[in-house]
Scaffold this motif. Structure first.
Motif, mmCIF file in Angstrom:
data_model
loop_
_atom_site.group_PDB
_atom_site.id
_atom_site.type_symbol
_atom_site.label_atom_id
_atom_site.label_comp_id
_atom_site.label_asym_id
_atom_site.label_seq_id
_atom_site.Cartn_x
_atom_site.Cartn_y
_atom_site.Cartn_z
ATOM 1 N N ASP A 93 0.835 -1.203 0.000
ATOM 2 C CA ASP A 93 0.000 0.000 0.000
ATOM 3 C C ASP A 93 0.872 1.256 0.000
ATOM 4 O O ASP A 93 0.574 2.233 -0.691
ATOM 5 C CB ASP A 93 -0.922 0.029 1.220
ATOM 6 C CG ASP A 93 -1.889 -1.139 1.247
ATOM 7 O OD1 ASP A 93 -2.359 -1.568 0.179
ATOM 8 O OD2 ASP A 93 -2.173 -1.629 2.361
ATOM 9 N N ARG B 73 2.457 1.761 -3.443
ATOM 10 C CA ARG B 73 1.501 2.352 -4.395
ATOM 11 C C ARG B 73 1.340 3.850 -4.146
ATOM 12 O O ARG B 73 1.292 4.648 -5.083
ATOM 13 C CB ARG B 73 0.159 1.635 -4.313
ATOM 14 C CG ARG B 73 0.118 0.347 -5.108
ATOM 15 C CD ARG B 73 -1.296 -0.189 -5.270
ATOM 16 N NE ARG B 73 -1.841 -0.728 -4.048
ATOM 17 C CZ ARG B 73 -1.607 -1.958 -3.591
ATOM 18 N NH1 ARG B 73 -0.833 -2.762 -4.262
ATOM 19 N NH2 ARG B 73 -2.165 -2.368 -2.469
ATOM 20 N N LEU B 74 1.260 4.245 -2.882
ATOM 21 C CA LEU B 74 1.146 5.659 -2.543
ATOM 22 C C LEU B 74 2.376 6.419 -3.030
ATOM 23 O O LEU B 74 2.252 7.475 -3.653
ATOM 24 C CB LEU B 74 0.984 5.841 -1.032
ATOM 25 C CG LEU B 74 1.009 7.280 -0.519
ATOM 26 C CD1 LEU B 74 -0.189 8.063 -1.039
ATOM 27 C CD2 LEU B 74 1.060 7.302 1.002
ATOM 28 N N THR C 129 4.452 5.586 -5.410
ATOM 29 C CA THR C 129 4.458 5.610 -6.872
ATOM 30 C C THR C 129 3.536 6.695 -7.394
ATOM 31 O O THR C 129 3.897 7.449 -8.312
ATOM 32 C CB THR C 129 4.043 4.234 -7.423
ATOM 33 O OG1 THR C 129 4.965 3.255 -6.945
ATOM 34 C CG2 THR C 129 4.022 4.216 -8.933
ATOM 35 N N ASP C 130 2.343 6.806 -6.809
ATOM 36 C CA ASP C 130 1.408 7.858 -7.222
ATOM 37 C C ASP C 130 2.004 9.242 -6.974
ATOM 38 O O ASP C 130 1.888 10.144 -7.814
ATOM 39 C CB ASP C 130 0.078 7.736 -6.469
ATOM 40 C CG ASP C 130 -0.731 6.528 -6.898
ATOM 41 O OD1 ASP C 130 -0.420 5.932 -7.943
ATOM 42 O OD2 ASP C 130 -1.675 6.178 -6.152
ATOM 43 N N GLU C 131 2.626 9.415 -5.811
ATOM 44 C CA GLU C 131 3.219 10.715 -5.484
ATOM 45 C C GLU C 131 4.379 11.046 -6.420
ATOM 46 O O GLU C 131 4.526 12.190 -6.848
ATOM 47 C CB GLU C 131 3.687 10.734 -4.025
ATOM 48 C CG GLU C 131 2.558 10.682 -3.014
ATOM 49 C CD GLU C 131 1.612 11.868 -3.119
ATOM 50 O OE1 GLU C 131 2.079 13.006 -3.313
ATOM 51 O OE2 GLU C 131 0.393 11.659 -2.998
ATOM 52 N N THR D 209 4.762 9.983 -9.489
ATOM 53 C CA THR D 209 4.195 10.287 -10.804
ATOM 54 C C THR D 209 3.734 11.739 -10.848
ATOM 55 O O THR D 209 3.997 12.459 -11.814
ATOM 56 C CB THR D 209 3.022 9.333 -11.113
ATOM 57 O OG1 THR D 209 3.516 7.995 -11.110
ATOM 58 C CG2 THR D 209 2.404 9.650 -12.453
ATOM 59 N N THR D 210 3.074 12.183 -9.791
ATOM 60 C CA THR D 210 2.638 13.578 -9.698
ATOM 61 C C THR D 210 3.837 14.513 -9.686
ATOM 62 O O THR D 210 3.856 15.530 -10.387
ATOM 63 C CB THR D 210 1.793 13.790 -8.425
ATOM 64 O OG1 THR D 210 0.671 12.926 -8.491
ATOM 65 C CG2 THR D 210 1.327 15.231 -8.306
ATOM 66 N N THR E 4 6.797 13.982 -10.893
ATOM 67 C CA THR E 4 7.455 13.981 -12.204
ATOM 68 C C THR E 4 6.811 15.008 -13.121
ATOM 69 O O THR E 4 7.500 15.745 -13.837
ATOM 70 C CB THR E 4 7.385 12.576 -12.835
ATOM 71 O OG1 THR E 4 8.062 11.662 -11.989
ATOM 72 C CG2 THR E 4 8.016 12.553 -14.209
#
Length: 139
Positions: free
Chosen positions: A116, A119-120, A122-124, A126-127, A129
């Protein structure tokens, strides 16, 4: 952000007297790597797929004769639902755990895992980037 924002509420649980074969079947059917063992809504243990492999299969024990209580890690480390994510990460690192049942007043309300958190992150990232690319000069 708190653990409550990150946790999953659909926790797979078992009673201490559940046969290990049922616990393993539930893990397979629910596609999870752990089951929280509960008594009176409170987590009292944690059985992982690794526990089953190492504590039963590796020793050639009969899984049909074993219960969750016989293979679980007792008194699992838990986290309150209002704990901050940074504190959660520090605790998981210090205690060297990958899964933590989430409690509210001692009652199980969710679970949070290392997956979990990944995933958090990775999302952060991506944002982040997108922000970096928007602010960087073209080369």
């Amino acid at each position: 952000m708190t653990v409550s924002d990150l946790m999953r509420e659909d926790v797979v649980t078992a009673s201490p007297d559940a046969p290990v074969t049922e616990v393993a079947t539930e893990m397979r059917d629910e596609n999870v790597g752990s089951v929280v063992v509960v008594e009176s809504d409170a987590p009292v243990g944690l059985v992982t797929d690794r526990d089953i492999a190492v504590r039963i299969a590796a020793d050639g024990l009969d899984a049909d004769e074993m219960t969750a209580e016989g293979v679980m890690t007792e008194d699992p480390l838990t986290v309150e639902r209002d704990t901050g994510v940074f504190e959660l990460c520090a605790t998981m690192d210090e205690e060297d755990v990958r899964r933590m049942p989430v409690v509210d007043g001692g009652d199980l309300v969710g679970i949070v895992t290392l997956d979990d958190l990944i995933r958090l992150l990775t999302d952060e990232l991506t944002t982040l980037t997108g922000v970096i690319e928007a602010e960087s000069p073209s080369y």
